[in-house]
Scaffold this motif. Structure first.
Motif, mmCIF file in Angstrom:
data_model
loop_
_atom_site.group_PDB
_atom_site.id
_atom_site.type_symbol
_atom_site.label_atom_id
_atom_site.label_comp_id
_atom_site.label_asym_id
_atom_site.label_seq_id
_atom_site.Cartn_x
_atom_site.Cartn_y
_atom_site.Cartn_z
ATOM 1 N N ASP A 1 0.832 -1.208 0.000
ATOM 2 C CA ASP A 1 0.000 0.000 0.000
ATOM 3 C C ASP A 1 0.865 1.256 0.000
ATOM 4 O OD1 ASP A 1 -2.312 -1.489 0.001
ATOM 5 O OD2 ASP A 1 -2.719 -1.239 2.152
ATOM 6 N N ARG A 2 1.940 1.242 0.778
ATOM 7 C CA ARG A 2 2.856 2.385 0.807
ATOM 8 C C ARG A 2 3.565 2.533 -0.542
ATOM 9 N NH1 ARG A 2 5.457 5.056 4.890
ATOM 10 N NH2 ARG A 2 3.355 4.993 5.789
ATOM 11 N N LEU B 1 1.162 4.055 -2.988
ATOM 12 C CA LEU B 1 0.974 5.468 -2.689
ATOM 13 C C LEU B 1 2.091 6.294 -3.325
ATOM 14 C CD1 LEU B 1 -0.573 7.646 -0.853
ATOM 15 C CD2 LEU B 1 1.334 7.304 0.741
ATOM 16 N N ASP C 1 -9.345 5.934 -1.057
ATOM 17 C CA ASP C 1 -8.195 6.811 -0.835
ATOM 18 C C ASP C 1 -8.435 7.838 0.263
ATOM 19 O OD1 ASP C 1 -6.954 5.424 -2.827
ATOM 20 O OD2 ASP C 1 -7.168 6.968 -4.362
ATOM 21 N N ALA D 1 -5.438 8.197 2.259
ATOM 22 C CA ALA D 1 -4.219 8.476 1.502
ATOM 23 C C ALA D 1 -3.790 9.931 1.606
ATOM 24 C CB ALA D 1 -4.424 8.099 0.041
ATOM 25 N N ALA E 1 -0.053 10.650 2.673
ATOM 26 C CA ALA E 1 0.876 11.259 1.723
ATOM 27 C C ALA E 1 1.500 12.521 2.313
ATOM 28 C CB ALA E 1 0.161 11.585 0.422
ATOM 29 N N LYS F 1 -0.821 8.369 -4.990
ATOM 30 C CA LYS F 1 -2.090 7.678 -5.237
ATOM 31 C C LYS F 1 -3.210 8.324 -4.426
ATOM 32 C CE LYS F 1 -3.438 3.805 -3.424
ATOM 33 N NZ LYS F 1 -4.859 4.093 -3.060
#
Length: 480
Positions: A58-59, A62, A187, A190, A194, A262
């Motif tokens: 997932d990271r 991103l 997201d 996210a 981020a 992402k």
């Protein structure tokens, strides 16, 4: 990737714990390197630890939203055991939390504002509506929690309006969302992640989001727009329209770190019906004309003026503007949109069937950006159309040879096989190259017994039969 060959070798030889240890150290040194996270995820998967691997992947996604491994890896994880909790992986993933404002610049967006704000609930700490509306946009927005309204007077300047909004942002970071955009539900986390991941960057980060632009029933993926950045590090907007974020030094500098992440935004504002109903292209053209008058040496203004002109069907104006954008862009070392200029130029001259000029622009694009996929694709389109023209010319010449033959009385003897079988079988070759195998076979079979033609045409018939068998086998194979 060469600096990671040692780690790759450890993974390939199944020294997984050693690879994991090396990757932990490497990630601590370079936490923004997506490929390191991918390699760690692969190492965890090989150790049957899909739970920890998913967190790591997932990271990685991103940090690299355009990665090609995503579908394959996430599907593979479904078949692998979750494994034990990995607090050390969680420690590696940890970043200090930061606060984020979602800023929305709005003007008469009553039809869309509620959907936009609902999607942001839970994703940010505050929603700032920078509003010049005369409809119900403002009152609708105020019904939701975390919304703060900054009323403004619209003065034909998107950059100035956003800069007014920035003065009211009190959080660490800001992400700009248009009212006709909706954050993808997956997201929601996210945005903060981020911001936290990039918050320690020494160079000021300016993050590009992932737009899913819905146009005529298709989805076009776009990563070109910077929408998210630290709110307290001196960034501001430049430009009346198609505004750019930069420090006080200006937009063509190396003092920001630009990276796509992402954060997916579903956007319908580019639908032709929406553009037409709101008169966006006409408005943009008017504002861009003002920008060119104010800053005639800026290649970006000429690029956008050309692009909007093309959207309105003003092809000559578009071509002239894009040629000027090319000239100025080549004189501006840090101007990053030369491939886009060349793409539009190629499309215009290709439409005009000026294939030699289109080919020249393709080579210019590739000379500037050798890995630009669009330039390779468009060069292929140019060459296919050139090939079509050559085939048509070849057919004309073959037919001309037949019409010339009966009347020819020159001192050099003609090849009378042209009339007997060569011209006809050349037309068969053209049919063959155009994929008309049945027609080619018919012609070759008809003239195969002509003196001098048997060996040549038998070989061509064998090629057609081989291709026919290959196509039949392909059709009989089971489809996924």
């Amino acid at each position: 990737m060469s600096q990671y060959n040692h780690i790759i070798s450890l993974i390939q030889t199944n020294y997984l714990q050693e690879a994991e240890n090396e990757l932990f150290l490497a990630i601590k040194q370079s936490p923004l390197e997506a490929q390191l996270w991918v390699m760690l995820g692969e190492t965890l998967l090989l150790q049957q630890q899909a739970g920890a691997a998913k967190r790591v992947f997932d990271r990685a996604w991103l940090l690299d939203p355009q990665a090609k491994w995503v579908n394959h890896i996430y599907k593979a994880m479904e078949k692998i055991p979750q494994g034990n909790p990995r607090p050390d992986v969680e420690d590696l993933l940890y970043v200090p939390k930061v606060t984020v404002t979602a800023a929305i610049l709005s003007h008469n967006e009553a039809a869309d504002i509620a959907k936009c704000i609902i999607a942001l609930q839970g994703a940010v700490d505050e929603i700032l509506l920078v509003d010049s509306s005369t409809d119900e946009t403002r009152s609708l927005a105020m019904q939701f929690p975390k919304v703060k309204v900054v009323p403004i007077l619209w003065e034909d300047n998107f950059g100035a309006a956003r800069n007014i909004g920035l003065q009211h942002v009190q959080t660490d970071w800001v992400i700009w969302i248009d009212a006709d955009e909706v954050l993808i539900p997956e997201d929601v986390n996210a945005i903060r992640e981020a911001a936290s991941v990039f918050n320690q960057s020494e160079i000021i980060p300016a993050l590009h989001v992932w737009h899913l632009n819905r146009i005529n029933g298709t989805v076009q993926h776009d990563f070109s727009q910077v929408r998210m950045f630290p709110a307290q590090r001196g960034l501001r907007y430049f430009g009346r329209i198609h505004e750019q974020i930069a420090t006080e030094k200006g937009i063509y500098q190396l003092d920001t770190y630009r990276r796509a992440v992402k954060i997916r935004l579903d956007h319908h504002g580019y639908e032709p019906a929406v553009l037409q109903s709101k008169g966006k292209l006409e408005r943009n053209l008017r504002l861009l004309k003002l920008m060119i008058e104010e800053e005639p040496e800026n290649p970006g203004h000429w690029l956008f003026y050309g692009r909007e002109s093309l959207g309105l069907g003003l092809e000559d104006q578009a071509l002239e503007s894009l040629i000027e954008a090319e000239r100025l862009g080549l004189q501006t070392p840090l101007f990053g949109r030369m491939p886009e200029i060349y793409r539009f130029l190629i499309q215009i001259v290709l439409q005009r069937k000026n294939y030699s000029e289109a080919e020249a622009f393709c080579h210019k694009a590739l000379g500037h950006s050798p890995d630009f996929p669009d330039a390779h694709y468009l060069l292929a389109q140019v060459r296919m159309r050139q090939a079509d023209e050559l085939l048509q010319l070849a057919e004309t010449s073959i037919k001309q040879s037949l019409t010339s033959l009966p009347n020819y009385r020159g001192s050099v003897s003609a090849d009378y096989h042209i009339g007997e079988w060569k011209a006809a079988t050349s037309l068969g070759e053209l049919a063959m190259r155009s994929g008309k195998l049945a027609k080619a076979k018919q012609i070759f079979t008809q003239f195969k017994e002509k003196p001098g033609a048997t060996e040549i045409l038998s070989a061509k018939l064998n090629v057609i039969e081989t291709e026919r068998q290959r196509l039949n086998q392909a059709e009989q194979q089971p489809k996924n």
